[in-house]
Motif scaffolding. Structure first.
Motif, PDB file in Angstrom:
ATOM      1  N   LYS A 199     -20.348  46.097 -42.496  1.00 32.58           N
ATOM      2  CA  LYS A 199     -19.552  46.770 -43.521  1.00 32.58           C
ATOM      3  C   LYS A 199     -19.073  48.148 -43.090  1.00 32.58           C
ATOM      4  O   LYS A 199     -18.098  48.684 -43.630  1.00 32.58           O
ATOM      5  CB  LYS A 199     -20.370  46.880 -44.814  1.00 32.58           C
ATOM      6  CG  LYS A 199     -20.600  45.529 -45.491  1.00 32.58           C
ATOM      7  CD  LYS A 199     -21.382  45.680 -46.783  1.00 32.58           C
ATOM      8  CE  LYS A 199     -21.580  44.327 -47.453  1.00 32.58           C
ATOM      9  NZ  LYS A 199     -22.366  44.434 -48.712  1.00 32.58           N
ATOM     10  N   SER A 200     -19.740  48.746 -42.118  1.00 32.11           N
ATOM     11  CA  SER A 200     -19.343  50.072 -41.655  1.00 32.11           C
ATOM     12  C   SER A 200     -17.961  50.009 -41.012  1.00 32.11           C
ATOM     13  O   SER A 200     -17.662  49.133 -40.200  1.00 32.11           O
ATOM     14  CB  SER A 200     -20.348  50.609 -40.629  1.00 32.11           C
ATOM     15  OG  SER A 200     -19.878  51.817 -40.062  1.00 32.11           O
ATOM     16  N   THR A 204     -18.782  51.726 -33.928  1.00 30.56           N
ATOM     17  CA  THR A 204     -19.737  52.328 -32.985  1.00 30.56           C
ATOM     18  C   THR A 204     -21.096  52.561 -33.636  1.00 30.56           C
ATOM     19  O   THR A 204     -22.086  52.789 -32.939  1.00 30.56           O
ATOM     20  CB  THR A 204     -19.197  53.661 -32.436  1.00 30.56           C
ATOM     21  OG1 THR A 204     -19.002  54.585 -33.522  1.00 30.56           O
ATOM     22  CG2 THR A 204     -17.881  53.457 -31.716  1.00 30.56           C
ATOM     23  N   GLN A 205     -21.154  52.497 -34.977  1.00 34.65           N
ATOM     24  CA  GLN A 205     -22.413  52.698 -35.686  1.00 34.65           C
ATOM     25  C   GLN A 205     -23.187  51.401 -35.884  1.00 34.65           C
ATOM     26  O   GLN A 205     -24.307  51.406 -36.398  1.00 34.65           O
ATOM     27  CB  GLN A 205     -22.145  53.341 -37.061  1.00 34.65           C
ATOM     28  CG  GLN A 205     -21.466  54.709 -36.977  1.00 34.65           C
ATOM     29  CD  GLN A 205     -22.289  55.690 -36.155  1.00 34.65           C
ATOM     30  OE1 GLN A 205     -23.489  55.843 -36.367  1.00 34.65           O
ATOM     31  NE2 GLN A 205     -21.635  56.364 -35.204  1.00 34.65           N
ATOM     32  N   ILE A 206     -22.593  50.273 -35.475  1.00 33.74           N
ATOM     33  CA  ILE A 206     -23.263  48.979 -35.611  1.00 33.74           C
ATOM     34  C   ILE A 206     -24.225  48.801 -34.448  1.00 33.74           C
ATOM     35  O   ILE A 206     -23.843  48.916 -33.281  1.00 33.74           O
ATOM     36  CB  ILE A 206     -22.228  47.835 -35.637  1.00 33.74           C
ATOM     37  CG1 ILE A 206     -21.332  47.981 -36.875  1.00 33.74           C
ATOM     38  CG2 ILE A 206     -22.919  46.479 -35.647  1.00 33.74           C
ATOM     39  CD1 ILE A 206     -20.211  46.966 -36.935  1.00 33.74           C
ATOM     40  N   ASN A 207     -25.480  48.518 -34.771  1.00 36.08           N
ATOM     41  CA  ASN A 207     -26.520  48.410 -33.747  1.00 36.08           C
ATOM     42  C   ASN A 207     -26.663  46.964 -33.279  1.00 36.08           C
ATOM     43  O   ASN A 207     -27.303  46.148 -33.926  1.00 36.08           O
ATOM     44  CB  ASN A 207     -27.850  48.926 -34.296  1.00 36.08           C
ATOM     45  CG  ASN A 207     -28.931  48.982 -33.230  1.00 36.08           C
ATOM     46  OD1 ASN A 207     -28.694  48.657 -32.074  1.00 36.08           O
ATOM     47  ND2 ASN A 207     -30.126  49.400 -33.620  1.00 36.08           N
ATOM     48  N   VAL A 208     -26.051  46.655 -32.124  1.00 37.06           N
ATOM     49  CA  VAL A 208     -26.143  45.294 -31.590  1.00 37.06           C
ATOM     50  C   VAL A 208     -27.401  45.107 -30.749  1.00 37.06           C
ATOM     51  O   VAL A 208     -27.669  44.010 -30.263  1.00 37.06           O
ATOM     52  CB  VAL A 208     -24.902  44.946 -30.730  1.00 37.06           C
ATOM     53  CG1 VAL A 208     -23.649  44.964 -31.563  1.00 37.06           C
ATOM     54  CG2 VAL A 208     -24.776  45.886 -29.538  1.00 37.06           C
ATOM     55  N   HIS A 209     -28.179  46.172 -30.584  1.00 38.97           N
ATOM     56  CA  HIS A 209     -29.411  46.087 -29.802  1.00 38.97           C
ATOM     57  C   HIS A 209     -30.604  45.632 -30.650  1.00 38.97           C
ATOM     58  O   HIS A 209     -31.648  45.285 -30.110  1.00 38.97           O
ATOM     59  CB  HIS A 209     -29.726  47.447 -29.169  1.00 38.97           C
ATOM     60  CG  HIS A 209     -28.657  47.956 -28.255  1.00 38.97           C
ATOM     61  ND1 HIS A 209     -28.607  47.647 -26.922  1.00 38.97           N
ATOM     62  CD2 HIS A 209     -27.572  48.747 -28.495  1.00 38.97           C
ATOM     63  CE1 HIS A 209     -27.559  48.231 -26.369  1.00 38.97           C
ATOM     64  NE2 HIS A 209     -26.916  48.893 -27.302  1.00 38.97           N
ATOM     65  N   SER A 257     -20.641  41.707 -26.635  1.00 42.42           N
ATOM     66  CA  SER A 257     -20.466  42.791 -27.610  1.00 42.42           C
ATOM     67  C   SER A 257     -20.893  44.130 -27.037  1.00 42.42           C
ATOM     68  O   SER A 257     -20.198  45.146 -27.210  1.00 42.42           O
ATOM     69  CB  SER A 257     -21.266  42.483 -28.880  1.00 42.42           C
ATOM     70  OG  SER A 257     -20.857  41.267 -29.456  1.00 42.42           O
ATOM     71  N   LYS A 258     -22.027  44.161 -26.356  1.00 43.08           N
ATOM     72  CA  LYS A 258     -22.503  45.408 -25.757  1.00 43.08           C
ATOM     73  C   LYS A 258     -21.492  45.947 -24.755  1.00 43.08           C
ATOM     74  O   LYS A 258     -21.199  47.155 -24.723  1.00 43.08           O
ATOM     75  CB  LYS A 258     -23.849  45.186 -25.067  1.00 43.08           C
ATOM     76  CG  LYS A 258     -25.025  45.015 -26.019  1.00 43.08           C
ATOM     77  CD  LYS A 258     -26.317  44.793 -25.248  1.00 43.08           C
ATOM     78  CE  LYS A 258     -27.514  44.650 -26.184  1.00 43.08           C
ATOM     79  NZ  LYS A 258     -28.773  44.399 -25.439  1.00 43.08           N
ATOM     80  N   GLN A 259     -20.943  45.052 -23.936  1.00 46.94           N
ATOM     81  CA  GLN A 259     -19.980  45.476 -22.928  1.00 46.94           C
ATOM     82  C   GLN A 259     -18.698  46.006 -23.566  1.00 46.94           C
ATOM     83  O   GLN A 259     -18.148  47.025 -23.133  1.00 46.94           O
ATOM     84  CB  GLN A 259     -19.654  44.304 -21.998  1.00 46.94           C
ATOM     85  CG  GLN A 259     -20.752  43.954 -21.018  1.00 46.94           C
ATOM     86  CD  GLN A 259     -20.929  45.023 -19.962  1.00 46.94           C
ATOM     87  OE1 GLN A 259     -19.970  45.535 -19.380  1.00 46.94           O
ATOM     88  NE2 GLN A 259     -22.175  45.403 -19.710  1.00 46.94           N
ATOM     89  N   MET A 260     -18.223  45.324 -24.609  1.00 52.79           N
ATOM     90  CA  MET A 260     -16.979  45.744 -25.253  1.00 52.79           C
ATOM     91  C   MET A 260     -17.172  47.061 -26.000  1.00 52.79           C
ATOM     92  O   MET A 260     -16.294  47.930 -25.988  1.00 52.79           O
ATOM     93  CB  MET A 260     -16.473  44.650 -26.190  1.00 52.79           C
ATOM     94  CG  MET A 260     -16.088  43.376 -25.457  1.00 52.79           C
ATOM     95  SD  MET A 260     -15.271  42.146 -26.491  1.00 52.79           S
ATOM     96  CE  MET A 260     -13.601  42.816 -26.564  1.00 52.79           C
ATOM     97  N   LEU A 261     -18.305  47.228 -26.661  1.00 54.94           N
ATOM     98  CA  LEU A 261     -18.590  48.489 -27.338  1.00 54.94           C
ATOM     99  C   LEU A 261     -18.687  49.634 -26.336  1.00 54.94           C
ATOM    100  O   LEU A 261     -18.192  50.729 -26.577  1.00 54.94           O
ATOM    101  CB  LEU A 261     -19.886  48.376 -28.132  1.00 54.94           C
ATOM    102  CG  LEU A 261     -19.835  47.502 -29.393  1.00 54.94           C
ATOM    103  CD1 LEU A 261     -21.237  47.247 -29.920  1.00 54.94           C
ATOM    104  CD2 LEU A 261     -18.982  48.164 -30.471  1.00 54.94           C
TER     105      LEU A 261
END
Length: 341
Positions: A199-200, A204-209, A257-261
């Protein structure tokens, strides 16, 4: 020299010479020079990194099929006869490239298109040629999980390639690239992350880790065709193979996703692209932004500070005018011919 904007490869500072190379020499002439790594190369690296999470046998199957058929004129001619018999498109088997990862989409789609014909051909080849390589290929073609991997790639790779084509378009699209990047990344994240975590507005604030942000393995979306293959062959797939497929494809999503972010949403390019949205005629019609100065200050080599007031006065006059309705052309980016045919 004063109006130069430089573009370099992914490791720009190393390859162009930040201290004593081309970059340093250009910045002597133009201190505001902006150097951006090759975006298309970065996208290819994202795809390459993500594909490394999948079993090697997926790419090996595509490579082995190509080697077996295309490296022999006799076998190629025989395969064409099987295509005619099964009424399959008379398309060549494509070769997956080690260096052009984004061509993998066309390779995957071609194998899936020819799958029934390939099964029939290698059934015959395994019996007549009595070669271990033909039998090994046939065994993989009969494995529904392998076909699910191919279908998964056929689903997700177009999303990566679309972003690549946006950057290669010959039409003016730079003012839409930030939206395109955000949409692509969010679309990929929505496949495996919980909806409330997306929803953010600031991706960049989304934690995919954090694995607690992921959907359960069974709820992750891997494409409609992938789902249909599983439903058709569920009784033939062991729980162990299914769990491995679920884990491997999740790891693919996470790595991509990590790479694209990292390469796009955290880059200077992405941080500045929103300023160029001011050049979108539809935004101008809506009166946004109210000021063009945030964009102007990024280009001190083009416009001096003393001209800011006149520039912004003209800008505010434009957004205050009654402009005729725009005829919006197709937004599809032009294909630059990067993909294999």
């Amino acid at each position: 020299m004063k109006n130069v904007i430089g573009f370099a490869s992914d490791n720009a500072s190393v390859m162009m010479g930040e201290k004593g190379g081309v970059m340093a020499l250009l910045r002597k002439e133009n201190p505001s020079l902006f150097v951006q790594g090759c975006v298309c190369h970065s996208i290819a690296l994202c795809a390459s990194n993500a594909c490394g999470e999948l079993p090697n046998r997926v790419e090996e199957l595509a490579r082995n099929i190509h080697t077996y058929i295309m490296n022999s004129p006799k076998r190629f001619t025989e395969y064409e006869e099987f295509q005619k018999f099964t009424e399959a498109p008379l398309h060549r088997i494509l070769h997956p490239s080690f260096t052009r990862w984004l061509s993998l989409e066309e390779v995957v789609k071609r194998v899936l298109e020819q799958w029934p014909t390939l099964k029939l051909y290698f059934t015959s080849a395994a019996l007549e040629d009595k070669m271990a390589s033909a039998s090994a290929i046939l065994q993989e073609l009969h494995n529904p999980v392998i076909k699910m991997y191919f279908s998964f790639l056929a689903y997700i790779l177009p999303a990566v390639n679309k972003l690549n084509l946006d950057f290669q378009a010959t039409s003016l699209r730079i003012h839409k690239l930030r939206t395109s990047i955000s949409s692509s990344v969010k679309g990929i994240l929505s496949n495996f992350m919980k909806a409330d975590k997306l929803k953010s507005s600031d991706l960049t604030q989304i934690n995919v880790h954090d694995p607690s942000n992921y959907l359960s393995l069974g709820d992750i979306y891997r494409g409609a065709i992938t789902e249909s293959i599983f439903l058709e062959h569920s009784s033939d797939i062991s729980n162990r193979d299914l769990e491995q497929f679920h884990v491997k494809t999740l790891n693919f999503y996470v790595a991509l996703s990590k790479q694209m972010l990292k390469r796009f949403l955290s880059s200077n390019l992405f941080n500045n692209l929103h300023l160029l949205e001011a050049l979108d005629p539809s935004n101008v019609q809506q009166g946004k932004p109210k000021s063009i100065i945030p964009l102007a200050v990024k280009f001190p080599n083009i416009i001096e500070k003393s001209a800011y007031e006149d520039l912004n006065r003209e800008w505010r006059e434009i957004i205050s005018c009654e402009l005729p309705a725009l005829s919006v052309a197709s937004e599809e980016p032009e294909n630059s011919g990067m993909l294999l045919h």
